[in-house]
Design a protein around this motif. Sequence first.
Motif, mmCIF file in Angstrom:
data_model
loop_
_atom_site.group_PDB
_atom_site.id
_atom_site.type_symbol
_atom_site.label_atom_id
_atom_site.label_comp_id
_atom_site.label_asym_id
_atom_site.label_seq_id
_atom_site.Cartn_x
_atom_site.Cartn_y
_atom_site.Cartn_z
ATOM 1 N N MET A 108 0.830 -1.194 0.000
ATOM 2 C CA MET A 108 0.000 0.000 0.000
ATOM 3 C C MET A 108 0.864 1.243 0.000
ATOM 4 O O MET A 108 0.566 2.219 -0.658
ATOM 5 C CB MET A 108 -0.934 0.022 1.204
ATOM 6 N N GLN A 109 1.978 1.208 0.739
ATOM 7 C CA GLN A 109 2.864 2.358 0.772
ATOM 8 C C GLN A 109 3.525 2.550 -0.588
ATOM 9 O O GLN A 109 3.608 3.660 -1.086
ATOM 10 C CB GLN A 109 3.942 2.172 1.835
ATOM 11 N N LYS A 110 4.000 1.485 -1.216
ATOM 12 C CA LYS A 110 4.687 1.582 -2.497
ATOM 13 C C LYS A 110 3.771 2.058 -3.601
ATOM 14 O O LYS A 110 4.163 2.833 -4.445
ATOM 15 C CB LYS A 110 5.267 0.208 -2.898
ATOM 16 N N ASP A 111 2.537 1.562 -3.606
ATOM 17 C CA ASP A 111 1.610 1.922 -4.661
ATOM 18 C C ASP A 111 1.075 3.330 -4.502
ATOM 19 O O ASP A 111 0.392 3.834 -5.380
ATOM 20 C CB ASP A 111 0.417 0.945 -4.686
ATOM 21 N N GLY A 112 1.353 3.984 -3.379
ATOM 22 C CA GLY A 112 0.879 5.328 -3.148
ATOM 23 C C GLY A 112 -0.625 5.398 -2.909
ATOM 24 O O GLY A 112 -1.235 6.439 -3.068
ATOM 25 N N MET A 113 -1.222 4.282 -2.548
ATOM 26 C CA MET A 113 -2.661 4.259 -2.299
ATOM 27 C C MET A 113 -2.980 5.052 -1.052
ATOM 28 O O MET A 113 -2.237 5.027 -0.089
ATOM 29 C CB MET A 113 -3.157 2.824 -2.104
ATOM 30 N N SER A 114 -4.090 5.738 -1.083
ATOM 31 C CA SER A 114 -4.597 6.378 0.117
ATOM 32 C C SER A 114 -5.089 5.267 1.033
ATOM 33 O O SER A 114 -5.845 4.404 0.608
ATOM 34 C CB SER A 114 -5.736 7.313 -0.256
ATOM 35 N N VAL A 115 -4.651 5.273 2.253
ATOM 36 C CA VAL A 115 -4.991 4.194 3.169
ATOM 37 C C VAL A 115 -5.894 4.713 4.275
ATOM 38 O O VAL A 115 -5.635 5.756 4.855
ATOM 39 C CB VAL A 115 -3.715 3.580 3.787
ATOM 40 N N GLY A 116 -6.963 3.968 4.537
ATOM 41 C CA GLY A 116 -7.824 4.274 5.666
ATOM 42 C C GLY A 116 -7.472 3.333 6.788
ATOM 43 O O GLY A 116 -7.310 2.138 6.575
ATOM 44 N N SER A 117 -7.320 3.865 7.980
ATOM 45 C CA SER A 117 -7.004 3.054 9.137
ATOM 46 C C SER A 117 -8.137 3.207 10.140
ATOM 47 O O SER A 117 -8.506 4.329 10.478
ATOM 48 C CB SER A 117 -5.680 3.534 9.739
ATOM 49 N N PHE A 118 -8.691 2.089 10.590
ATOM 50 C CA PHE A 118 -9.858 2.091 11.458
ATOM 51 C C PHE A 118 -9.628 1.196 12.664
ATOM 52 O O PHE A 118 -8.902 0.215 12.580
ATOM 53 C CB PHE A 118 -11.086 1.556 10.711
ATOM 54 N N ILE A 119 -10.297 1.535 13.747
ATOM 55 C CA ILE A 119 -10.337 0.671 14.932
ATOM 56 C C ILE A 119 -11.779 0.214 15.083
ATOM 57 O O ILE A 119 -12.697 1.034 15.135
ATOM 58 C CB ILE A 119 -9.879 1.415 16.202
ATOM 59 N N VAL A 120 -11.975 -1.101 15.142
ATOM 60 C CA VAL A 120 -13.313 -1.676 15.269
ATOM 61 C C VAL A 120 -13.433 -2.312 16.644
ATOM 62 O O VAL A 120 -12.611 -3.151 17.021
ATOM 63 C CB VAL A 120 -13.561 -2.753 14.180
ATOM 64 N N SER A 121 -14.463 -1.904 17.387
ATOM 65 C CA SER A 121 -14.730 -2.513 18.688
ATOM 66 C C SER A 121 -16.179 -2.990 18.711
ATOM 67 O O SER A 121 -16.971 -2.656 17.833
ATOM 68 C CB SER A 121 -14.438 -1.533 19.827
ATOM 69 N N PHE A 122 -16.511 -3.760 19.717
ATOM 70 C CA PHE A 122 -17.787 -4.464 19.729
ATOM 71 C C PHE A 122 -18.690 -4.072 20.894
ATOM 72 O O PHE A 122 -19.304 -4.920 21.540
ATOM 73 C CB PHE A 122 -17.538 -5.978 19.689
ATOM 74 N N GLY A 123 -18.796 -2.777 21.130
ATOM 75 C CA GLY A 123 -19.757 -2.219 22.073
ATOM 76 C C GLY A 123 -19.812 -2.918 23.404
ATOM 77 O O GLY A 123 -18.805 -3.062 24.086
ATOM 78 N N ASP A 124 -20.981 -3.399 23.747
ATOM 79 C CA ASP A 124 -21.198 -3.967 25.072
ATOM 80 C C ASP A 124 -20.985 -5.482 25.131
ATOM 81 O O ASP A 124 -21.448 -6.134 26.060
ATOM 82 C CB ASP A 124 -22.594 -3.613 25.571
ATOM 83 N N ALA A 125 -20.258 -6.035 24.185
ATOM 84 C CA ALA A 125 -19.988 -7.474 24.190
ATOM 85 C C ALA A 125 -19.052 -7.833 25.347
ATOM 86 O O ALA A 125 -18.185 -7.048 25.723
ATOM 87 C CB ALA A 125 -19.346 -7.902 22.870
ATOM 88 N N SER A 126 -19.245 -9.026 25.886
ATOM 89 C CA SER A 126 -18.316 -9.519 26.910
ATOM 90 C C SER A 126 -16.957 -9.769 26.251
ATOM 91 O O SER A 126 -16.848 -9.773 25.029
ATOM 92 C CB SER A 126 -18.849 -10.828 27.504
ATOM 93 N N THR A 127 -15.937 -10.002 27.056
ATOM 94 C CA THR A 127 -14.610 -10.283 26.504
ATOM 95 C C THR A 127 -14.654 -11.511 25.600
ATOM 96 O O THR A 127 -14.085 -11.503 24.509
ATOM 97 C CB THR A 127 -13.582 -10.486 27.633
#
Length: 122
Positions: free
Chosen positions: A5-24
Motif C-alpha cells: 500500500m505504501q509503495k503503490d501510493g494508495m490512500s490508506v484508511g485506518s480504522f479501529i473496530v470494537s464491539f460495544g457492550d460485548a463480553s470479553t
Amino acid sequence: MSQDMQKDGMSVGSFIVSFGDASTAEGNQFAGTLAETLRDLDPTIVVDRQRERADTQDFGATLAVMAGTAAATALAKGIAAWLARNSGAHIEIRREGEVVLVASHLDSKDVPRIAEALSRKP
C-alpha cells in the motif's frame, strides 16, 4: 501498514473496530470472525487483532483495519454481511479517534451508507 500500500501510493484508511457492550469472550469471537470475513473478501485489507488490556490472555477483542480506498466497498460489504450473520452484535468504528460508524442489525441494503461513512475524510 502494508508495504504494498505504501509503495503503490494508495490512500490508506485506518480504522479501529470494537464491539460495544460485548463480553470479553463475545468480543474475541466477534473479532475473530469479522477479521476472517474481511480477509476472505479482499486480501488487500489488513486486519490485526488488538488487546484492550495488556494483562489479559485473550487474543484481542478489537480490530485494527487498514484498507486502500478501493477496498472501502469490500470493507462495507464484509461488515454488513458479518452483522447480518451476527444479529444483535453492535460495532463501533473509529478513525483517528473519531467515531465514523456505530451499527447493529445491518444487511446488504446498508452497504452504500457504510461505504460512505468509511470513505469520508477525517
